[in-house]
Write an enzyme that holds these catalytic residues in place. Sequence first.
Site, short mmCIF file in Angstrom:
data_model
loop_
_atom_site.label_atom_id
_atom_site.label_comp_id
_atom_site.label_asym_id
_atom_site.label_seq_id
_atom_site.Cartn_x
_atom_site.Cartn_y
_atom_site.Cartn_z
N THR A 148 -8.62 -24.75 -41.97
CA THR A 148 -8.90 -25.93 -42.77
C THR A 148 -10.32 -26.46 -42.50
O THR A 148 -10.71 -26.61 -41.35
CB THR A 148 -7.88 -27.03 -42.43
OG1 THR A 148 -6.58 -26.48 -42.58
CG2 THR A 148 -8.06 -28.25 -43.31
N GLU A 149 -11.04 -26.73 -43.58
CA GLU A 149 -12.41 -27.25 -43.52
C GLU A 149 -13.36 -26.30 -42.79
O GLU A 149 -14.40 -26.71 -42.31
CB GLU A 149 -12.46 -28.64 -42.87
CG GLU A 149 -11.44 -29.65 -43.36
CD GLU A 149 -11.58 -30.00 -44.83
OE1 GLU A 149 -12.53 -29.50 -45.46
OE2 GLU A 149 -10.74 -30.76 -45.36
N LEU A 150 -12.96 -25.04 -42.70
CA LEU A 150 -13.71 -24.05 -41.94
C LEU A 150 -13.91 -24.48 -40.48
O LEU A 150 -14.89 -24.11 -39.83
CB LEU A 150 -15.07 -23.78 -42.60
CG LEU A 150 -15.31 -22.32 -43.04
CD1 LEU A 150 -14.21 -21.81 -43.94
CD2 LEU A 150 -16.65 -22.17 -43.74
#
Lengths: 406, 393
Positions: A150-152
């Site tokens: 998530t969100e890198l």
Amino acid sequence: MSRGITLYLHVHQPWRVRDYTVFETASHHDYFDGNGENDRNNGRILRKVADKSYRPMNALLKKLLDTHPDFKVSLSITGTFIEQAEMWAPDVLDDFRALVETGRVEIVAETYYHSLAFFYSHEEFNRQVNMHRDKIREVFGVETTAFRNTELAYNDQLAEWADQAGFQAILAEGWDPVLDWRSPNYVYRPAGTENIKLLMKNYRLSDDVAFRFGNREWAEYPLDAHKYQQWMEAAFGGDAPIVNLFMDYETFGEHQWEDTGIFNFMEHFVANWLKTPGNTFYTVTEAANADEPRGEISTPHTITWADTERDLTAWLGNSLQHETMRHLYALEEDIMQTGDIELIGDWRRLQTSDHVYYMCTKWFNDGDVHAYFSPYESPYDAFLYVMNAIRDLRYRLMQHTRYGGM
Amino acid sequence: MKLLMLGWELPPHNSGGLGVACYHMAKAIAQAGVDIDFVLPYDAAHPDTEWMTIHAATKQIPDQRTEGGLAYSGDYPTLRKLQASYITHVEELVRTQEYDVIHAHDWLTMEAGVRAKELSGLPLVVHVHATEFDRSASDSGNPLIHEIEYQGLMVADRIFAVSNITKAIIVSKYNIPAEKIEVVHNALDVTSLLNYEYDQSTYRYLESLKEEGYTIVGTITRFTVQKGLTQLMKAAARASERYDRLAFLFCGDGEQRDELIQLAADYGISDKVYFTGFVRGKQWRDAYSVSDVFVMSSVSEPFGLTALEAAHHDTALIISKQSGVGEVLKGIFRYDFWDTDKLADQIIGIATSPALLSSLRQSAKSEYLKFSWNDVAQKCLVNYHQLRTGVYA
């Protein structure tokens, strides 16, 4: 040797919490059922974004795949998006299926709920990754071989986990302090791993499209396919094998509206790029295997693809956000023990990172981006509604156990 | 007798206690046989006011956010413009109508009162519900408002102060002779609180906590610095450290709202603190009923009617020593607004002793009825007569 662009698009919609007040806590449990003409109405948003982005972009991707045998694209599609698409735009899911059926579209693994569970509970994180894998198998009939968090959000520990889980590739932001003198346009090996490859986002070229494309204040405005091709050539330089373009899928049509020319730009850029012999596109797993790792990258501190700091402070930067996460994950054991699928599902929907993102109070520079993406009047409203929902989860838990308290 | 009463708000378009006090005071005075012309700065319907004549000084409609709120509007230039229109309207009234006495409430209408006295030569009563020293909770405040208050208090023929605390401020800060000031405590209109049944349906989560043995500590107020809420939040955190079966209900809205939400999170007690926003009607009354303890944490509170409302709904009372209503109640806990440790201690004391809670509840209940609006009206009438004979004799 071929030069390949790795185009990776992230598809996501959260279950936004409606204006859920103290007065409804413990009497209504429908936190996600917002209605009316506002941005907490999830169905309304999904239909809107389907029209503006998912339908036209899927049509464009299909056309590009049909026209250019070398065009490829990778997608990560969250469970919360799939749930909402099943309810309000099943044709969009059919379109995605048609893309995957070409054999040149890779689906990337992630947490089903687009959560930051990795930083709070590895057990829950594992469960959500497994749920996502099962959902992708069910909807698209494919197996995943690359992972994005998530969100890198990325660090060495995550890479080690992904390596042990058998993924061939993992994605991260190509952030200068991490790369140091190195270029993001090569394949790397994450520190402490055996087999997995690290693909790092070329944030300059990615953000030219994702953030700056339609900005009239930008010195390079307007960006056309020809100019972008020149920048791309420069990025590959003499011998770089890959350039990783990672961005939100909703860049196309939602963040950059159709009238900016974003769809035309993309169509022309892909065609132009493939005119030169040796130029191609890779899926993320192909990109990871296109070259040997050119070195090891160590990232002890977590990086993300957000804001000028590229850290987690947009989600976990203030005490509102910390409180939310603390109280939410404190419920894990008790909630899981109930075996109540609805209760567990609601708890997980609240883990979606967007909820704490809406509580971000970094007003300057990045704040305008946050304000644009928030359906609430203020971060404090977002916080109160989510806290009330968490308290309602506690209440439902009490109904299960007839015991407990806060 | 005909009275020109100058007010700034009335229910349901009030943002605080001023409108409530004006309403019941006017009603009791009207019932004693006085004709009242009541001037308001805005135009709206006010149910159950047929016993007086309401004059709207402007065509403006009440603020949407609080359905009132004009009295505490932060936008000073806008407020000044509204006051100018208000004065013009009052001038017109005293030119065309015959009155016996002018009764002006707070700085908002003081200039109009002074102007009406100038034009008509009638006696002026200035009624002080709060001074700028109270509102700013400091010695600073807005110097222009200080000046308006000073002039109004100087020119007034008689000053009503809602408590000895307020009287002392008027004497010490504005150098007004104590003899000119009459203390007129506010009261609670119990008849307006009839027809209510508490059915535990509004705050279901808090009710469920009570079943689990939690003590609910409530406050209902405007979220402004005057109300001492940051200190109350600190005490809530201190108390929660030592005793965890506590929940805090913060009802209201105001410029400190975001700050308080942030503060609760900073102290790590967000899950124990409930923000309702502005409450009225059943939500408002149930907020009292669900509370075991009501805290009035004001840094400077001339009176504090909500404490009496809370007592009516059967709560124990903890009232800061800087709140006027505390000077005539005995069965309550008091503390200095800054003494958050003491407040925390009192909260825990009540939460851990059912006997103490029930005894505080009973004494509050037995005491709050000694305040009556009829007594307030009688005091007003005596003063009106004295002023009239003084002026015309």
